[in-house]
Structure formats: C-alpha cells, structure tokens
Design an enzyme around this catalytic site. Structure first.
Site, PDB file in Angstrom:
ATOM      1  N   TYR A  35     -17.381 -34.399  34.318  1.00 53.97           N
ATOM      2  CA  TYR A  35     -16.728 -34.108  33.048  1.00 53.97           C
ATOM      3  C   TYR A  35     -16.638 -32.593  32.866  1.00 53.97           C
ATOM      4  O   TYR A  35     -17.598 -31.868  33.133  1.00 53.97           O
ATOM      5  CB  TYR A  35     -17.517 -34.764  31.910  1.00 53.97           C
ATOM      6  CG  TYR A  35     -17.155 -34.277  30.540  1.00 53.97           C
ATOM      7  CD1 TYR A  35     -15.843 -34.357  30.073  1.00 53.97           C
ATOM      8  CD2 TYR A  35     -18.118 -33.723  29.701  1.00 53.97           C
ATOM      9  CE1 TYR A  35     -15.502 -33.892  28.818  1.00 53.97           C
ATOM     10  CE2 TYR A  35     -17.786 -33.271  28.433  1.00 53.97           C
ATOM     11  CZ  TYR A  35     -16.473 -33.351  28.004  1.00 53.97           C
ATOM     12  OH  TYR A  35     -16.141 -32.894  26.756  1.00 53.97           O
ATOM     13  N   ARG A  89     -36.682 -33.676  11.829  1.00 51.85           N
ATOM     14  CA  ARG A  89     -36.345 -33.001  13.083  1.00 51.85           C
ATOM     15  C   ARG A  89     -37.211 -33.554  14.206  1.00 51.85           C
ATOM     16  O   ARG A  89     -36.776 -33.648  15.359  1.00 51.85           O
ATOM     17  CB  ARG A  89     -36.516 -31.489  12.962  1.00 51.85           C
ATOM     18  CG  ARG A  89     -36.315 -30.752  14.290  1.00 51.85           C
ATOM     19  CD  ARG A  89     -36.128 -29.259  14.118  1.00 51.85           C
ATOM     20  NE  ARG A  89     -37.146 -28.647  13.292  1.00 51.85           N
ATOM     21  CZ  ARG A  89     -38.382 -28.341  13.691  1.00 51.85           C
ATOM     22  NH1 ARG A  89     -38.785 -28.605  14.922  1.00 51.85           N
ATOM     23  NH2 ARG A  89     -39.231 -27.766  12.859  1.00 51.85           N
ATOM     24  N   LYS A 111     -19.224 -42.599  23.033  1.00 47.61           N
ATOM     25  CA  LYS A 111     -18.289 -43.449  23.741  1.00 47.61           C
ATOM     26  C   LYS A 111     -18.614 -44.928  23.547  1.00 47.61           C
ATOM     27  O   LYS A 111     -18.528 -45.434  22.451  1.00 47.61           O
ATOM     28  CB  LYS A 111     -18.264 -43.044  25.221  1.00 47.61           C
ATOM     29  CG  LYS A 111     -18.149 -41.524  25.466  1.00 47.61           C
ATOM     30  CD  LYS A 111     -16.970 -40.891  24.767  1.00 47.61           C
ATOM     31  CE  LYS A 111     -16.663 -39.468  25.223  1.00 47.61           C
ATOM     32  NZ  LYS A 111     -17.647 -38.459  24.862  1.00 47.61           N
ATOM     33  N   ASP A 157     -25.428 -39.533  34.862  1.00 49.77           N
ATOM     34  CA  ASP A 157     -24.643 -39.715  33.645  1.00 49.77           C
ATOM     35  C   ASP A 157     -24.011 -41.100  33.739  1.00 49.77           C
ATOM     36  O   ASP A 157     -23.157 -41.358  34.583  1.00 49.77           O
ATOM     37  CB  ASP A 157     -23.571 -38.628  33.536  1.00 49.77           C
ATOM     38  CG  ASP A 157     -22.818 -38.683  32.210  1.00 49.77           C
ATOM     39  OD1 ASP A 157     -22.574 -39.798  31.705  1.00 49.77           O
ATOM     40  OD2 ASP A 157     -22.442 -37.610  31.686  1.00 49.77           O
TER      41      ASP A 157
END
Length: 386
Positions: free
Chosen positions: A104, A52, A203, A178
């Site tokens: 988005y 983690r 993406k 972004d």
C-alpha cells in the site's frame, strides 16, 4: 466451547469477573464515552484509569479481534497507518526490514519518510516471487523483520505465509503480515506462524466506510508488553465511539464478505470476456500464480479485483462514467468503490517503483461491495462501452 468464526463475530467468552463493569444486560456493548475514571479509594482501581491507556469499549473490541485472529492480544488504534506506525516503534536505528516491494502506498510513504529518518533501513524485493533460499540471502545480521501483505495492494501477489514464518524463526526475526485484504474471516496469519498481524480496520472489519480504525494483533507476550507500553506512550488508541462502530461492523463481517466475494467472482468472469480489458488479477483465478498457495492458507479469495484496460483514456473514461460504483479511495465497505492507484493510493510511490510493480496508467482497483452483482456488471458495461 469451541465456536465457528461466524459466531465469533458476534460472541466472545463472557467476562464474569465481579470487579468488571456492569453492562445491565446490554446486547449492544455500551459506549463508555469518558476520558477518565474515578478511583474507589487510594490504591484502588476499577481496572480503568484513563482512556488513553484503556477504555471498556475499546477493550471489548480488542477482545473480539483477538479472538477472530487467534492471537494473545490485539490493540485498536486510530487508523491502519497508526497501527503500522506503532509496530515500527519496535525497531531501533540501524535495524533492517525486508519488505515486499508491492505494498500500500501509505505504508511505503511511512517507511521512506518516517522510518528511514528514524534510522531503520529497508530491503525491498518481490518476496512473493522468491524461493526461501533466495530470500535468505538477503537476511543480514541487522535484519529484524520480514514485512508483507498477502494479497498485495494492488497487484494481488500471494506469499506463502507458513514458509516465510519458518524462515523468520530460523533466523530469529519477526514476520509481520498486513492482513487487511483478507480480514480474519478468510485468513489467520498468526495460526500460520506469523508474529504480528496488522489490519486497517477501516476496511472489512468496520465495513461501512464510516470510521477509521487500525489493529495490531500478536501471539507473543514479549511483543504485547512492548506494544502496550508504546500505545500508552504515543496515545493513538481508538476512541470509544469508533470502537463501538467497529464492533457493530464486525457483527456482519461474515455475511458481508461472503456476499462481496460472490459478487467479485461474477465480475471477474465478466471482465475476462471484455475486449477492452487486457488483464484481470484476482487470486481466485486458477491461472493466478498464487492460486494454490491461497487455497492452502486461506478460506477464500476476497473481493478485491485489479484489472487493466487497453488505454489510459479508457481507464479514465471508466472512472468518469461509473454511476453505481463510486470513484473513491478505500475498500472493504458495503459499497463498491473503484480506485486509480497512480493518482490515489500509490500517488506518492516513485513512478519507477510503481511501474516495476506493474502499476500503470491503465490499472484500476475495484473493491466489490454487496450490491446486486448484475447491477454492478451493468454499470461497468456502460462505462466500458465505446
């Protein structure tokens, strides 16, 4: 030795530390599929304690993405939305963020339903259309950041990153960009003055529509210290296997995105000639309002196209009739995907906001893949035909 970005997709400076893990000369970086790590002795560590916190495969991926963006540190997370959520944890109740209005839909949903609940307010405006002096009037004593996409999703608005960075620094606030649509191959916001860059690694970076990933990259020691504490605390780090998939995807980023862009340019020119297509939006068109800015701050125009037809019925018919191009959400993969923003990516955005941004029932978003361009055009042609 300075190397080109195409080479950086495959090679980064080797860690010759004797204390580092031994990879036995593996060309493909290994998947360290482990949750925890044994300590050599009390008070000693291999450098890894619990996945983690960090994992060797994830760390290698972060080094690669950091190198591509020209940053100080990169963090790999379980999705693009996890990346944005982590960045939002930098802010406190009462803070204000000035955000681009055309974002988005998932980002808008997060801001409206989670960040606002946590006491962060948002000033929405079409940042790309404002002069710095106009935007400056919106900055208050509570403003902590400017948040943009460039190009925006899905209307392809272009913002001058360097100009915005100068304004942000003048007022001591952050500029968050972004960079998903461009990828670090075409655009590097940190080198233009931004403080934080976000990617949906699902993406272009992964590139094969087979894994979810997200990235936050920064060049600030203070921000990276905060983000490292937050990722450890909130636990959204990317898994070892997904880290490896993304590493593998990045190896072909350069050739994938160049081929996809070449295809997009051909499709754009074809779409412009179709009688049932009323508008084509692509930053590589000279008539695009942001064309000159894009040329100045990026090395390409990407492979995302937004276009409108002459009716809702025709738009729906295209979605129902495409065969090679797949009707699906997401973007940036090797396969071409067509998306209907009003019912998919921006379904949760209120209609009045969608329409103000130009997203109508006639709007389609096309993510161009690496298939043969003529085959893609033939598919669009048969879908458009009466």
């Amino acid at each position: 030795m300075s190397i080109a970005i195409e080479t950086k997709c495959l090679h980064i400076e080797k860690d010759d530390s004797a204390d580092g893990p031994c990879h036995y000369g593996a060309v493909s970086f290994p998947i360290y599929q482990t949750a925890t790590y044994a300590h050599p002795a009390v008070g000693q560590s291999t450098g890894f304690d619990y996945s983690r916190l960090q994992n060797p495969t994830r760390e290698q991926l972060e080094k690669v993405v950091c190198s591509l963006e020209g940053g100080l540190d990169a963090l790999a997370l379980s999705s693009g939305m996890a990346a944005i959520s982590l960045v939002m944890e930098l802010f406190n109740p009462g803070d204000n963020i000035i955000a681009e209005s055309d974002l988005y839909g998932g980002t808008i949903r997060l801001f409206d339903n989670v960040s606002k609940k946590n006491g962060v307010s948002f000033t929405r405006t079409e940042i790309s259309a404002l002069e710095p002096s106009q935007l400056e009037k919106l900055i208050t004593s509570k403003t902590r950041a400017l948040y943009i996409e460039t190009p925006t999703n899905p209307m392809m608005n272009i913002t001058d990153i360097r100009s915005l960075a100068q304004l942000a620094k003048k007022h001591g606030i952050l500029l968050i960009v972004d960079n998903t649509f461009m990828s670090p191959y075409f655009q590097n916001p940190l080198l233009l003055g931004a403080d934080i860059v976000i990617h949906s690694g699902t993406k272009y970076l992964s590139g094969h529509n087979d894994t979810l990933a997200g990235f936050v990259v920064t060049n600030s020691p203070q921000i990276t210290e905060k983000l490292r504490f937050l990722i450890k605390t909130t636990g959204a780090g990317l898994s070892p296997f997904d880290s490896w998939l993304t590493l593998r995807g990045i190896k072909t980023l350069a050739i994938r995105i160049e081929r996809a862009q070449a295809n997009a340019l051909k499709i754009v020119e074809w779409l412009k000639k179709q009688k049932h297509v009323t508008k084509v939006i692509y930053p590589g068109l000279k008539e695009h309002a942001g064309y000159e800015i894009q040329k100045k701050q990026a090395r390409g125009f990407g492979s995302m196209i937004t276009f409108k037809t002459d009716s809702k019925e025709r738009t729906l018919r295209i979605l129902n009739r495409v065969k090679l191009i797949q009707y699906a959400e997401s973007l940036g993969g090797v396969e071409s995907l067509i998306t209907y923003p009003v019912t998919q990516t921006h379904a949760d955005v209120p209609q009045e906001i969608r329409e103000k941004n130009g997203i109508t029932e006639e709007t389609l978003r096309l993510s161009v893949g690496i298939e043969n361009a003529e085959d893609l055009i033939k598919d669009l042609q048969q879908a458009l035909e009466d």
